[in-house]
Design a protein around this motif. Structure first.
Motif: not given
Length: 128
Positions: A81-84, A106-107, A120-125
């Motif tokens: 939320v508010g990437l920039r 990827t954002a 922010i939410e972070i997802r990884v593999i």
């Protein structure tokens, strides 16, 4: 195909309350649930950088429980939320955790999350 839940003690509520695995090991990969910067009690710092660090610490907790480190990450998707507004801060914080060879990333800008105030939410593999 064998699947094994990866549930560190500090994230047990995800498994029990939300009925989802913080991580799921399957065929050499570990798929992580997306994590915001809220703590295990749902407390969310107002500071975006603090949220980012807490989200990375949750990712690290799952990786450690799977016997892995941040070097095992092969793909990362982040939702903002508010990437920039926060991208430079996020890139700086992210650089403290990810290592070469850097994972694919990827954002994505989103309108919001379940927890009001999350940025922010972070997802990884990861790969074992």
């Amino acid at each position: 195909m064998t699947k094994t839940a990866v549930v560190p003690d500090d994230l047990r509520s995800f498994y029990e309350d939300w009925r989802m695995s913080p991580g799921l090991a399957c065929d050499g990969f570990v798929f992580l649930t997306g994590f915001t910067g809220a703590d295990q009690h749902g407390v969310l710092p107002e500071d975006p950088e603090a949220q980012m660090r807490r989200a990375f610490e949750k990712v690290g907790s799952v990786l450690r429980a799977a016997g892995l480190g941040f070097d095992a990450i092969v793909e990362m998707t982040t939702y903002h939320v508010g990437l920039r507004d926060h991208l430079e801060v996020f890139k700086r914080v992210r650089a403290e955790y990810v290592v070469e060879p850097f994972p694919a990333w990827t954002a994505i800008e989103v309108a919001g999350f379940v927890r009001e105030g999350a940025v922010i939410e972070i997802r990884v593999i990861a790969r074992e």
